[in-house]
Motif scaffolding. Structure first.
Motif, PDB file in Angstrom:
ATOM      1  N   HIS A   1       0.777  -1.157   0.120  1.00 10.64           N
ATOM      2  CA  HIS A   1       0.059   0.238   0.351  1.00 10.64           C
ATOM      3  C   HIS A   1       0.309   1.450   0.505  1.00 10.64           C
ATOM      4  CE1 HIS A   1      -3.032  -3.049   0.686  1.00 10.64           C
ATOM      5  NE2 HIS A   1      -3.667  -1.552   0.784  1.00 10.64           N
ATOM      6  N   SER A   2       1.576   1.589   0.478  1.00 14.17           N
ATOM      7  CA  SER A   2       3.331   2.096   0.591  1.00 14.17           C
ATOM      8  C   SER A   2       3.224   2.589  -0.782  1.00 14.17           C
ATOM      9  CB  SER A   2       4.138   2.421   0.615  1.00 14.17           C
ATOM     10  OG  SER A   2       5.333   3.314   0.888  1.00 14.17           O
ATOM     11  N   ILE A   3       3.775   1.617  -1.954  1.00 12.72           N
ATOM     12  CA  ILE A   3       4.362   2.114  -3.077  1.00 12.72           C
ATOM     13  C   ILE A   3       3.466   1.907  -4.348  1.00 12.72           C
ATOM     14  CG2 ILE A   3       4.708   0.462  -5.500  1.00 12.72           C
ATOM     15  CD1 ILE A   3       6.559  -1.612  -2.859  1.00 12.72           C
ATOM     16  N   SER A   4       1.787   1.468  -3.455  1.00 14.34           N
ATOM     17  CA  SER A   4       0.514   1.631  -4.487  1.00 14.34           C
ATOM     18  C   SER A   4      -0.171   3.344  -4.328  1.00 14.34           C
ATOM     19  CB  SER A   4      -0.593   0.761  -4.240  1.00 14.34           C
ATOM     20  OG  SER A   4      -1.745   0.835  -5.069  1.00 14.34           O
ATOM     21  N   ALA A   5       0.397   3.933  -3.380  1.00  7.48           N
ATOM     22  CA  ALA A   5       0.091   4.599  -2.494  1.00  7.48           C
ATOM     23  C   ALA A   5       0.789   6.158  -2.996  1.00  7.48           C
ATOM     24  CB  ALA A   5      -0.104   5.267  -1.258  1.00  7.48           C
ATOM     25  N   PHE A   6       2.138   6.174  -3.020  1.00 10.72           N
ATOM     26  CA  PHE A   6       3.231   6.895  -3.692  1.00 10.72           C
ATOM     27  C   PHE A   6       2.831   7.204  -4.878  1.00 10.72           C
ATOM     28  CE2 PHE A   6       6.999   8.220  -4.620  1.00 10.72           C
ATOM     29  CZ  PHE A   6       6.915   9.163  -4.743  1.00 10.72           C
ATOM     30  N   CYS A   7       2.973   5.771  -5.970  1.00 12.64           N
ATOM     31  CA  CYS A   7       2.970   5.526  -7.491  1.00 12.64           C
ATOM     32  C   CYS A   7       0.970   6.300  -8.369  1.00 12.64           C
ATOM     33  CB  CYS A   7       3.279   4.388  -7.433  1.00 12.64           C
ATOM     34  SG  CYS A   7       5.232   3.396  -7.271  1.00 12.64           S
ATOM     35  N   ASN A   8       0.759   6.346  -6.947  1.00 15.59           N
ATOM     36  CA  ASN A   8      -1.268   6.837  -7.529  1.00 15.59           C
ATOM     37  C   ASN A   8      -2.174   5.607  -8.625  1.00 15.59           C
ATOM     38  OD1 ASN A   8      -0.955  10.350  -6.988  1.00 15.59           O
ATOM     39  ND2 ASN A   8       0.492   9.060  -6.439  1.00 15.59           N
TER      40      ASN A   8
END
Length: 511
Positions: free
Chosen positions: A209-216
């Motif tokens: 979720h950290s990668i998914s959130a930062f990459c939008n």
């Protein structure tokens, strides 16, 4: 060597801390192989973009190539619980590469642990761009790096200078990894205490979720996304995700320029207080582009938050009893509507006015040189300010004693016009292919795909294969940029060529 070391470290770790290591060794060995293949692919991409003289064409090809490669990986028997069709695999892969978040399958139930890792890798590569990764590796293996390569990389990274473009690529990658690492820690500790996540591995949940959130991207390992009961009322978790979304969607150039200003300001006061020295900051540290993007982003977030709070107070927000909870959820909805596909409210209960406002936010999207899509905040701001300037009788656009080039104004209106044309044609085609679906839901879906926002009213999986292909094309156009596609297909001149002639002016009556 890096791939092998990574694999052996994982084997050593699981040997001492886990008894059942066979499946884990297989997975992490396969990941190491993927890392090796990625390094070879980036080296191959470097050879390709040196041979071809069209940066836009290379940029387009890289995303198409990643989408098809991802679909093949997701169709592997080890990636899915049950066999999936090529269209569904291609749709999921394209949605991950274009950091959209639209899904036709349940990411939590239909994909195995390995399949989720594949999706995560595609999100990271799509968010940064494989050409940024290529530049990152070129920094460490830059034998014979030419000036022409510097020109191409500067086009990929949206910078006007060729100085230190490889260093900029390294900064982008390292900054991304650092923010994602910090985001992983914050998410982990925000959910560890409550321990209500529908997942056995909280660490993987946090990383994903950290990668998914930062990459939008808007992908989630929960079946209902962030609307799941386990995180729906976790307001600290929602704030962390929202700030990751904003950081990823504001643009790397803007962030670096803003952080430079903050660093110089801190340095100035530190020297003045502790060493009694005067430090003169460089003139115009904060560029006009940074000011426009930050102000536009702030106003969209502020008015979006207020709008969601007012319009949904007695509807979807009614399940949040606390005052601060309603405001945090409204702020989260305002942030995610422009850039990512996360949602903590029941979109199906939105009032029509909220749906239309969400479409407007999705259409604007994120900022240039970011991981988000849409027509971009600077495009919208320039077009709006130009309309105001013309209404006042001015024949040029001036902002803070600087004249905006006519090329930027023409480009902004061209992007707006092209987006409206593409969206309108796509809505017509999907209405023809799926006449049973509601026109508002179809319009919402098309805007979401083109703007790589990822929000949906729940019709994605019910669409026909033809409509899914239209959405795939829209996601690619939205992520690559429709104007980049036009340049890649129509531009015949080489880089640096100019037309040294002008025709007589012709006046056309308007209004």
């Amino acid at each position: 060597m890096l791939s092998l070391i990574f694999s052996f470290l994982k084997i050593f770790f699981f040997y001492y801390f886990n008894e059942n290591i066979t499946s884990d060794i297989k997975i992490y060995t396969l990941i190491s192989l993927i890392v090796y293949v990625l390094i070879r692919v980036t080296y191959f991409m470097r050879i390709v973009y040196v041979k071809i003289h069209n940066p836009a064409f290379i940029f387009i090809t890289s995303f198409v190539f990643l989408s098809f490669l991802g679909s093949i990986l997701l169709m592997l028997p080890a990636s899915t619980v049950k066999k999936i069709s090529f269209i569904d695999a291609l749709f999921t892969s394209t949605s991950a590469v274009c950091v959209t978040g639209l899904v036709v399958l349940d990411t939590a139930k239909d994909f195995t642990y390995l399949g989720k890792i594949f999706i995560l890798i595609l999100i990271e590569l799509g968010g940064l761009g494989i050409l940024t990764i290529t530049s990152f590796f070129s920094y460490f293996f830059r034998d014979g790096f030419s000036f022409k390569e510097a020109i191409f990389i500067s086009n990929f990274l949206n910078t006007k200078t060729t100085n230190n473009v490889l260093s900029l690529a390294v900064k982008v990658v390292m900054f991304t990894l650092t923010v994602e690492f910090i985001g992983t820690l914050l998410i982990y500790f925000s959910i560890k205490e409550k321990n209500t996540i529908e997942s056995d591995n909280i660490l993987f949940f946090s990383i994903f979720h950290s990668i998914s959130a930062f990459c939008n991207s808007g992908f989630s390992t929960l079946s209902q996304g962030l609307y799941s009961q386990s995180v729906r009322f976790n307001y600290l978790f929602q704030l962390i995700i929202a700030f990751l979304l904003i950081l990823g969607g504001i643009g790397f150039n803007i962030l670096f320029n803003f952080f430079t200003y903050i660093w110089l300001t801190i340095k100035k006061y530190f020297l003045k207080i502790f060493k009694d020295e005067d430090f003169r900051c460089p003139v115009h540290v904060v560029t006009l582009n940074t000011k426009i993007v930050i102000l536009t982003t702030f106003f969209l977030l502020f008015f979006g938050t207020v709008f969601y709070y007012i319009s949904e107070y007695h509807c979807s927000l009614s399940e949040h009893s606390s005052f601060h909870g309603k405001w945090i959820v409204s702020f989260f909805s305002s942030a995610t509507s422009r850039t990512a596909g996360f949602h903590v409210l029941n979109i199906n209960t939105f009032t029509p006015i909220t749906i239309f406002f969400t479409i407007f936010l999705m259409w604007i999207g994120a900022s240039p040189a970011s991981t988000g899509g849409g027509i971009k905040t600077s495009t919208f701001a320039l077009a709006l300010m130009n309309v105001i300037s013309l209404s006042r009788g001015k024949n040029r656009l001036e902002i803070q004693r600087k004249e905006i080039s006519s090329e930027s104004i023409r480009l902004s209106f061209s992007i707006i016009m092209l987006s409206i044309i593409v969206i309108y044609i796509s809505i017509l085609i999907i209405i023809f292919l799926d006449p049973k679906e509601d026109i508002l839901s179809i319009s919402f879906e098309v805007f979401s795909a083109f703007s790589t926002a990822g929000l949906s009213l729940g019709i994605t999986s019910n669409l026909s294969n033809g409509s899914k292909l239209i959405l795939i094309l829209l996601m690619l156009l939205g992520r690559i940029g429709i104007f980049n596609v036009m340049i890649g297909l129509l531009k015949k001149d080489k880089i640096g060529s100019h037309h040294y002639y002008r025709y007589p002016k012709g006046n056309i009556l308007i209004n």
